[in-house]
Write a protein that holds these residues in place. Sequence first.
Motif, PDB file in Angstrom:
ATOM      1  N   PHE A 196       3.748  -7.978   8.383  1.00 15.99           N
ATOM      2  CA  PHE A 196       3.932  -6.538   8.233  1.00 15.99           C
ATOM      3  C   PHE A 196       4.386  -6.140   6.833  1.00 15.99           C
ATOM      4  N   GLY A 197       5.259  -6.931   6.224  1.00 19.99           N
ATOM      5  CA  GLY A 197       5.774  -6.555   4.920  1.00 19.99           C
ATOM      6  C   GLY A 197       4.747  -6.673   3.821  1.00 19.99           C
ATOM      7  N   ILE A 229      10.612   4.489   0.533  1.00 19.86           N
ATOM      8  CA  ILE A 229      11.320   3.273   0.935  1.00 19.86           C
ATOM      9  C   ILE A 229      12.606   3.061   0.147  1.00 19.86           C
ATOM     10  N   PHE A 230      12.679   3.571  -1.092  1.00 16.52           N
ATOM     11  CA  PHE A 230      13.911   3.429  -1.843  1.00 16.52           C
ATOM     12  C   PHE A 230      14.987   4.384  -1.336  1.00 16.52           C
ATOM     13  N   SER A 246      15.665   7.860   5.220  1.00 17.60           N
ATOM     14  CA  SER A 246      14.544   8.502   4.529  1.00 17.60           C
ATOM     15  C   SER A 246      13.227   8.181   5.223  1.00 17.60           C
ATOM     16  N   ILE A 247      13.070   6.921   5.633  1.00 18.50           N
ATOM     17  CA  ILE A 247      11.862   6.506   6.352  1.00 18.50           C
ATOM     18  C   ILE A 247      11.760   7.247   7.681  1.00 18.50           C
ATOM     19  N   ASN A 256       5.732  -0.250   8.495  1.00 20.64           N
ATOM     20  CA  ASN A 256       5.655  -1.708   8.349  1.00 20.64           C
ATOM     21  C   ASN A 256       6.755  -2.217   7.422  1.00 20.64           C
ATOM     22  N   TYR A 257       6.974  -1.460   6.336  1.00 24.24           N
ATOM     23  CA  TYR A 257       8.046  -1.846   5.415  1.00 24.24           C
ATOM     24  C   TYR A 257       9.401  -1.843   6.130  1.00 24.24           C
TER      25      TYR A 257
END
Length: 481
Positions: free
Chosen positions: A158-159, A211-212, A217-218, A377-378
């Motif tokens: 996934f990553g 992602i940061f 946030s996600i 995924n991340y």
Amino acid sequence: MQAFANQVVDLLNGLLWGNILIWLLVGTGVYFTLRLGVIQLRHFGHIFSVLRGSRHADASGISSFQALCTSLAARVGTGNIAGVAVAITMGGPGAIFWMWVIAMVGMATGFAEATLAQLFKIRDDKGQFRGGPAYYMEKGLGQRWAGVLFSIFLIIAFGFAFNSVQSNTITGAMVGAFGLDMGTTTVAGLEIGIASLVIGLAVVVLTALIIFGGLRSIARFAEIAVPFMAVGYLLVAIGIILTNLPAVPEALALIFKSAFGLHEAAAGGIGAAILNGFKRGLFSNEAGMGSAPNAAAAATPYPPHPASQGYVQMAGVFIDTMLICTASAAIILLAGPVEGTGIGLVQNALAAEVGGWGKYFLAVVVLFFAFTSIVANYFYAENCLVFLEHNHPAGLLIFRLLVLAMVLFGAIGSLPFVWNFADVAMGLMAITNLIAILLLSNLAVKLARDYDAQRAASKLPSFDANRYPEIRSRIEPGIWH
């Protein structure tokens, strides 16, 4: 050497997905369906009752609705479009019936793994909830090594690999639909399409901005983007269904006849319909894979009981297959005979129904589906990285940069070996997770019955660890106060 590696990976894929995993997933779904008393039908209405209270969150966890949207962001991808087309092409319209079947039994598996993820969740260094299969393997089974293996498999699949697949899909859809041709350039000896490079860089920038920002946030992004993309696609499909209402009974009859090999459109008979329906359904709804529980564990559940998040994640399986995959099937079957394979088949069917703008609409849908999958995924991979190294800041930064590099690499290149290797990693990940939830099945059933008993007594279900002396020491202190 490359040819040998390809042969080994293909052999493993055939063994895992052709013989072992597909039947293990189906068998686990049937097992939990029976152990939980057909919970997906018996308590189907309660799923939506729980969703009505799913906006509750606190300083430690995201809301159940955000967890649902995050898991849907990963579930709902190009497989809901191209995967459905492949299932119909390879197994006939009857494959759709078997996709429905596997979704219904998969809802029970999804309930079990999400419930266990909630029970054994922890707080990370920032006070946020973390959990998932790696955590219930360590705490529930006392087998950290299994959690480490699972985490490695998930990070690879996934990553890195699946995110490169999604970015590749985005560039292919945008370049193909809009006819973008900006010439080529050479980078490190490789000829790269400039349009693909530009789109890839744009996807990298947008991904980085999200992602940061971290877990919340996600979750906020998923909460906005997922309902928007899903509802838009469903509305177009509903419009096509209403336009072709007289043909709907015939299409349904074709699905059921082909499902049991009673129609020449079965494309190989009942065996092909079952196999392709099961395969595409399992790939799409991810029940039992061990991915969605990573999002489920991050939620503050309401009612405050692990089983309530099980109901929420059952909704995710239902929405993914019974609604969105069915929408793709309706677009294909109601359009009549059209040519094409994969996304091209859906694109041609949509164009036949709504005109030329359909291909542009589908390109935008693919963009949303694939991009939200990258972000979700991340999140899954980050969750497993935290399990491995307990939120080390430098390690997290390096990991994020590697993910962004794979997103760009996928946008500009062709990665068939990486994709096949990712399927192997996901297969091993799923087997590890399925063994874990089967070993913990008695506990999952006990939690479901505790929840049911409190509802039957007209109480708001809440979890009391004191009722579980056999596992009280394995639950993170303070999580369920």
